[in-house]
Design a protein around this motif. Structure first.
Motif, PDB file in Angstrom:
ATOM      1  N   GLN A   1       0.968  -1.355  -0.042  1.00  0.00           N
ATOM      2  CA  GLN A   1      -0.056   0.052  -0.134  1.00  0.00           C
ATOM      3  C   GLN A   1       0.796   1.061   0.040  1.00  0.00           C
ATOM      4  OE1 GLN A   1      -2.345  -0.796   3.495  1.00  0.00           O
ATOM      5  NE2 GLN A   1      -4.228  -1.250   2.468  1.00  0.00           N
TER       6      GLN A   1
ATOM      7  N   TYR B   1       2.618   1.626  -3.335  1.00  0.00           N
ATOM      8  CA  TYR B   1       1.404   2.177  -4.209  1.00  0.00           C
ATOM      9  C   TYR B   1       1.318   3.603  -4.233  1.00  0.00           C
ATOM     10  CZ  TYR B   1      -2.851   2.006  -6.921  1.00  0.00           C
ATOM     11  OH  TYR B   1      -3.918   2.268  -7.721  1.00  0.00           O
ATOM     12  N   CYS B   2       1.213   4.169  -2.912  1.00  0.00           N
ATOM     13  CA  CYS B   2       0.987   5.600  -2.610  1.00  0.00           C
ATOM     14  C   CYS B   2       2.393   6.339  -3.277  1.00  0.00           C
ATOM     15  CB  CYS B   2       0.826   5.937  -1.111  1.00  0.00           C
ATOM     16  SG  CYS B   2      -0.763   5.268  -0.699  1.00  0.00           S
ATOM     17  N   ARG B   3       3.499   5.852  -2.932  1.00  0.00           N
ATOM     18  CA  ARG B   3       4.834   6.469  -3.283  1.00  0.00           C
ATOM     19  C   ARG B   3       4.956   6.534  -4.670  1.00  0.00           C
ATOM     20  NH1 ARG B   3       9.653   4.014  -0.322  1.00  0.00           N
ATOM     21  NH2 ARG B   3      10.735   6.191  -0.733  1.00  0.00           N
TER      22      ARG B   3
ATOM     23  N   LEU C   1       3.321  10.539  -3.392  1.00  0.00           N
ATOM     24  CA  LEU C   1       3.214  10.743  -2.135  1.00  0.00           C
ATOM     25  C   LEU C   1       4.343  10.297  -1.468  1.00  0.00           C
ATOM     26  CD1 LEU C   1      -0.572   9.691  -1.479  1.00  0.00           C
ATOM     27  CD2 LEU C   1       0.222  11.799  -2.253  1.00  0.00           C
ATOM     28  N   SER C   2       4.771  11.013  -0.466  1.00  0.00           N
ATOM     29  CA  SER C   2       5.851  10.499   0.477  1.00  0.00           C
ATOM     30  C   SER C   2       5.372   9.360   1.318  1.00  0.00           C
ATOM     31  CB  SER C   2       6.246  11.688   1.451  1.00  0.00           C
ATOM     32  OG  SER C   2       5.202  12.166   2.287  1.00  0.00           O
ATOM     33  N   THR C   3       6.480   8.726   2.075  1.00  0.00           N
ATOM     34  CA  THR C   3       5.737   7.501   2.846  1.00  0.00           C
ATOM     35  C   THR C   3       5.150   8.102   4.037  1.00  0.00           C
ATOM     36  OG1 THR C   3       8.092   6.419   2.074  1.00  0.00           O
ATOM     37  CG2 THR C   3       6.874   5.845   4.314  1.00  0.00           C
TER      38      THR C   3
ATOM     39  N   LEU D   1      -2.371   8.682   5.066  1.00  0.00           N
ATOM     40  CA  LEU D   1      -3.547   8.364   4.233  1.00  0.00           C
ATOM     41  C   LEU D   1      -4.094   7.039   4.535  1.00  0.00           C
ATOM     42  CD1 LEU D   1      -4.737   9.888   1.730  1.00  0.00           C
ATOM     43  CD2 LEU D   1      -3.771   8.294   0.252  1.00  0.00           C
ATOM     44  N   ILE D   2      -3.417   6.289   4.864  1.00  0.00           N
ATOM     45  CA  ILE D   2      -3.922   4.870   5.126  1.00  0.00           C
ATOM     46  C   ILE D   2      -4.514   5.019   6.461  1.00  0.00           C
ATOM     47  CG2 ILE D   2      -3.255   2.458   5.396  1.00  0.00           C
ATOM     48  CD1 ILE D   2      -0.782   2.928   3.321  1.00  0.00           C
TER      49      ILE D   2
ATOM     50  N   SER E   1      -6.003   7.516   7.747  1.00  0.00           N
ATOM     51  CA  SER E   1      -7.142   8.006   7.992  1.00  0.00           C
ATOM     52  C   SER E   1      -8.360   7.222   7.330  1.00  0.00           C
ATOM     53  CB  SER E   1      -6.845   9.580   7.094  1.00  0.00           C
ATOM     54  OG  SER E   1      -7.055   9.295   5.719  1.00  0.00           O
ATOM     55  N   GLY E   2      -7.793   6.541   6.193  1.00  0.00           N
ATOM     56  CA  GLY E   2      -8.795   5.770   5.869  1.00  0.00           C
ATOM     57  C   GLY E   2      -9.144   4.746   6.508  1.00  0.00           C
TER      58      GLY E   2
ATOM     59  N   ARG F   1     -11.740   6.579   9.172  1.00  0.00           N
ATOM     60  CA  ARG F   1     -12.807   7.368   8.245  1.00  0.00           C
ATOM     61  C   ARG F   1     -14.405   6.980   9.125  1.00  0.00           C
ATOM     62  NH1 ARG F   1     -14.084   7.167   1.857  1.00  0.00           N
ATOM     63  NH2 ARG F   1     -15.349   9.154   1.852  1.00  0.00           N
TER      64      ARG F   1
ATOM     65  N   SER G   1      -4.533  13.884   6.240  1.00  0.00           N
ATOM     66  CA  SER G   1      -5.261  14.900   5.349  1.00  0.00           C
ATOM     67  C   SER G   1      -6.622  14.779   5.511  1.00  0.00           C
ATOM     68  CB  SER G   1      -4.631  14.833   4.008  1.00  0.00           C
ATOM     69  OG  SER G   1      -3.032  14.474   4.087  1.00  0.00           O
ATOM     70  N   LEU G   2      -7.261  15.548   4.990  1.00  0.00           N
ATOM     71  CA  LEU G   2      -8.600  15.585   5.297  1.00  0.00           C
ATOM     72  C   LEU G   2      -9.224  14.530   4.073  1.00  0.00           C
ATOM     73  CD1 LEU G   2     -11.324  16.360   6.461  1.00  0.00           C
ATOM     74  CD2 LEU G   2     -11.429  18.239   4.921  1.00  0.00           C
ATOM     75  N   GLU G   3     -10.336  13.561   4.663  1.00  0.00           N
ATOM     76  CA  GLU G   3     -10.890  12.853   3.620  1.00  0.00           C
ATOM     77  C   GLU G   3     -12.198  13.461   3.230  1.00  0.00           C
ATOM     78  OE1 GLU G   3      -9.692   8.569   3.181  1.00  0.00           O
ATOM     79  OE2 GLU G   3     -11.073   9.651   2.524  1.00  0.00           O
TER      80      GLU G   3
END
Lengths: 250, 481
Positions: B430, B433-435, B439-441, B447-448, B450-451, B454, B475-477
């Motif tokens: 995961q 994939y984001c990187r 996106l930085s680590t 992000l993960i 915050s998901g 949620r 960050s805001l979802e």
């Protein structure tokens, strides 16, 4: 002009040598297909280029737009315009697809010194690209790849590519697991992305995809090396004769 | 070491942002606890005799009690005689406006990023700021008063609305409830009080910010919130605390009462000082929170984001007494470094067709230990009661722990109870994939996470959700799509 220049690339995965001296040169505007039998190292090449931490480069150089690609973090590569469509896109539960993509796009824009897009500008861009790729807008408000069918995941990859507009796009077996309709949609998306400024590397096992995405150059990988390069005719020949023919003649 | 682990370590090693000490002269009573101290606190607060009696009963009960040991947390013994039980800023202000608040206190709030006037102007939030133990600023009181809403410090409520306080104090959490609640009942210093009259929908989020300041001062907050028939209120509680070397005890009590058709939404962001990287210092947070859904069709929702404290011991619960009443508990608890949390809820079903929902998200990183402990109790008369519980744990790194202790006690055969639990680790794939998308680590981890959270974050009022995400560096979802 050469965008990507790979010289004598050796890559190990889990200590096991997979790529054993790859030389490859890709210029802007070109589409290269990388073909080869299972285990030949096709996907390893894609993942090594994108900087996956499990893929260890032991020898060789990769220059991207005149810079040392291997010295860059995966995110730095992405921000410099390298995109990989994953063979197995991961799910990120609870993270909204559109939100994810906005964060990615803005990270890239920020790196380039461009202003970040606000929600309204971003939604407009999303709508435009979704129409282009015939993506159901409801897919954008779902969690990243969560509960997506195989075909939806692959189309989501191409959609992300369309939004992020990379300079170098690497498609890692994007055709695997797609039925013919999905394959056409994905191919149309990729073709819409073809441009004189962009290079595309298509990694695939089957010739089939190349009926729809017509490559400028076809390379055949075997045993971690490129054993033959040619034009589209090579792919058709492979279809006819199978990979065995090349392995013996190599 | 993997990149993900590295980032976690960086996150873990980040200094506590809100660690600073304000130099305000404090008026304190001597260290230690005895009947004299209880009397002194009551006297300083000019309390009526009945309240002093109540405190003394609590104190005498407390002497007979022992500290609980069933929780899955470990900490050095607390010396209850080494604690100062009362401290108030020396210049007790009598304020007409916020401009009269001690500039140093104002500066403290600025450092916390919660300037009162901005809160006032931007957020439309009425803030009852509790600085140490005495309120120093109250806003919007007049506007709320027009609707008959009372929102003030607990001390003021004792002076101005003694009958209401007397009627409800201890009706949800009795003075003999448990070791820490009983201690609080004896020595509570201040807190908040809110009363929403019949049929009134509170037009704004009610909010308090708590803060421990004077050294060695235990913080014993007491909050009482009453929603009359058909009333609606959303209450926000958030706190940060300054950096300290020695441990600080915090034993708060919150009581909620919802009458017929009333709705109370109580949201907390808890960010007390968690201790340093070695596990030194940090707040011991032993909190008793309970709501009584006393009336028919009443509803109480607890939402908590617990990111701070060295020790968190907290089980906001609901007594579902009224028929068709609803209790909800949404929780995110994170433990990092050497933090330990043992938190969850109690849902006590008494009335018919009562419903409860529990969503608990535990995130453990560093050497953090995170325990979910929840009780669902369905009484004999609770025909048609339903409960749904979901407990998810996310592990970051391989030195932390997640534990789940669900207790079910069902005495009515018509009850339906569901429990789901999961434990997962942040997946390297995961993160990669984001990187690969730029996106930085660190952003990827946020992000993960915050998901993962949620379902809880979406229960928070908007302005709080923002703060919660900030606290988890997420960050805001949902801002788009």
């Amino acid at each position: 002009m050469t965008m990507l220049d790979i010289h004598n690339l050796h890559v190990r995965v889990g200590g096991k040598p997979i790529l054993q001296g790859i030389d490859l040169s890709v210029s802007a505007g070109e589409v290269h297909a990388i073909m080869g039998p299972n285990g030949s190292g096709k996907s390893t090449l894609a993942r090594a280029l994108s900087g996956h931490p499990d893929y260890q480069v032991t020898e060789g150089e990769v220059s991207y737009e005149g810079r040392d690609l291997l010295a860059m973090d995966p995110e730095a590569r992405a921000r410099e315009g390298v995109f990989m469509a994953f063979q197995y896109p991961v799910e990120i539960p609870g993270v909204n697809n559109a939100y994810f993509l906005k964060a990615a796009l803005n990270a890239i824009r920020k790196h380039r010194g461009q202003e970040e897009l606000d929600a309204i500008e971003f939604m407009a861009l999303m709508r435009e690209k979704a129409t282009l790729l015939e993506i159901d807008p409801s897919m954008l408000s779902r969690s990243v790849n969560e509960g997506f069918s195989g075909g939806e995941k692959k189309r989501n990859e191409i959609f992300q590519m369309a939004v992020l507009e990379p300079k170098l796009a690497i498609l890692d077996e994007t055709d695997s697991g797609l039925d013919i309709d999905a394959l056409k949609l994905v191919a149309n998306g990729v073709n819409a992305m073809r441009s004189p400024e962009r290079a595309i590397i298509v990694v695939t096992h089957y010739q089939r995809l190349l009926d729809y995405i017509v490559p400028d150059v076809v390379h055949v990988l075997s045993g971690g090396r490129i054993v033959k390069s040619g034009d589209r005719a090579l792919a058709l020949e492979l279809e006819d004769k199978g990979y065995g023919w090349l392995e013996t003649s190599a | 070491m993997t990149t993900a682990t590295r980032t976690i370590e960086e996150l873990a090693n980040r200094e506590y942002q809100y660690g600073f000490v304000t130099d305000v002269e404090a008026e304190t009573v001597p260290k230690g606890l005895n009947e004299e101290v209880v009397r002194l606190i009551s006297e300083k607060k000019r309390e009526p005799a009945w309240l002093l009696e109540w405190r003394l009963k609590a104190y005498r009960t407390w002497l007979t009690m022992t500290e609980p040991t069933w929780q899955n947390v470990h900490y050095p013994a607390i010396d209850y005689q080494d604690i100062i039980y009362y401290s108030a800023p020396k210049k007790r202000p009598t304020l007409n406006s916020l401009d009269e608040v001690d500039p140093e206190i104002r500066a403290t709030f600025e450092k916390l990023g919660i300037p009162l006037e901005e809160q006032k102007l931007l957020a439309g939030v009425a803030v009852d700021a509790v600085f140490d133990s005495v309120s120093v600023g109250t806003t919007f009181r007049a506007k709320l008063a027009e609707l008959g809403i009372i929102f003030c410090s607990f001390s003021d409520a004792v002076q101005e609305h003694p009958d209401l306080v007397r009627k409800y104090l201890g009706t949800v959490v009795p003075y003999s409830d448990n070791f820490f609640a009983t201690l609080n009942s004896a020595v509570f210093s201040d807190g908040s009080f809110a009363y929403i009259p019949k049929g009134v929908r509170c037009p704004m989020e009610l909010s308090t910010y708590f803060r421990i300041n004077a050294q060695n001062t235990g913080q014993f907050e007491r909050t009482l919130l009453i929603a009359e028939e058909g009333a609606h209120v959303s209450y926000l509680e958030g706190c940060t605390a300054p950096m300290r070397d020695e441990n600080q005890l915090h034993a708060a009590v919150v009581e909620l009462v919802a009458l017929d058709n009333a709705t109370i939404k109580y949201s907390t962001i808890q960010n007390w000082y968690p201790g340093d990287k070695q596990g030194k210092g940090g707040i011991f947070n032993f909190v008793t929170k309970r709501g009584k859904a006393a009336g028919v069709n009443s509803k109480i929702t607890w939402t908590q984001v617990e990111t701070g404290s060295a020790i968190t011991w907290k089980y906001p619960g609901c007594i579902l007494q009224g028929d068709n009443s609803i209790g909800e508990f949404y929780s995110v608890a994170t433990t990092n470094n050497w933090q330990q949390a043992d938190t969850g809820t109690k849902m006590i079903h008494i009335g018919r067709n009562t419903k409860s929902t529990i969503v608990s998200k535990g995130i453990s990183a560093g050497h953090g230990q995170n325990t979910y402990r929840g009780m669902v109790k369905i009484g004999k008369q609770a025909h048609g009661a339903r409960n749904y519980s979901q407990c998810d744990s996310l592990l970051i790194g391989d030195q932390c722990g997640a534990h789940t202790f669900p207790y079910l006690e069902i005495k009515n055969t018509s009850a339906r109870v569901e429990h789901e639990a999961s434990t997962s680790k942040i997946d390297e794939d995961q993160i990669f994939y984001c990187r690969q998308r730029g996106l930085s680590t660190e952003d990827a981890v946020n992000l993960i996470v915050s998901g993962f959270c949620r379902e809880v974050f979406r229960e928070l009022p908007m302005e709080f959700a923002v703060e919660a995400q900030k606290l988890l560096s997420v960050s805001l979802e949902g801002s788009v799509g």
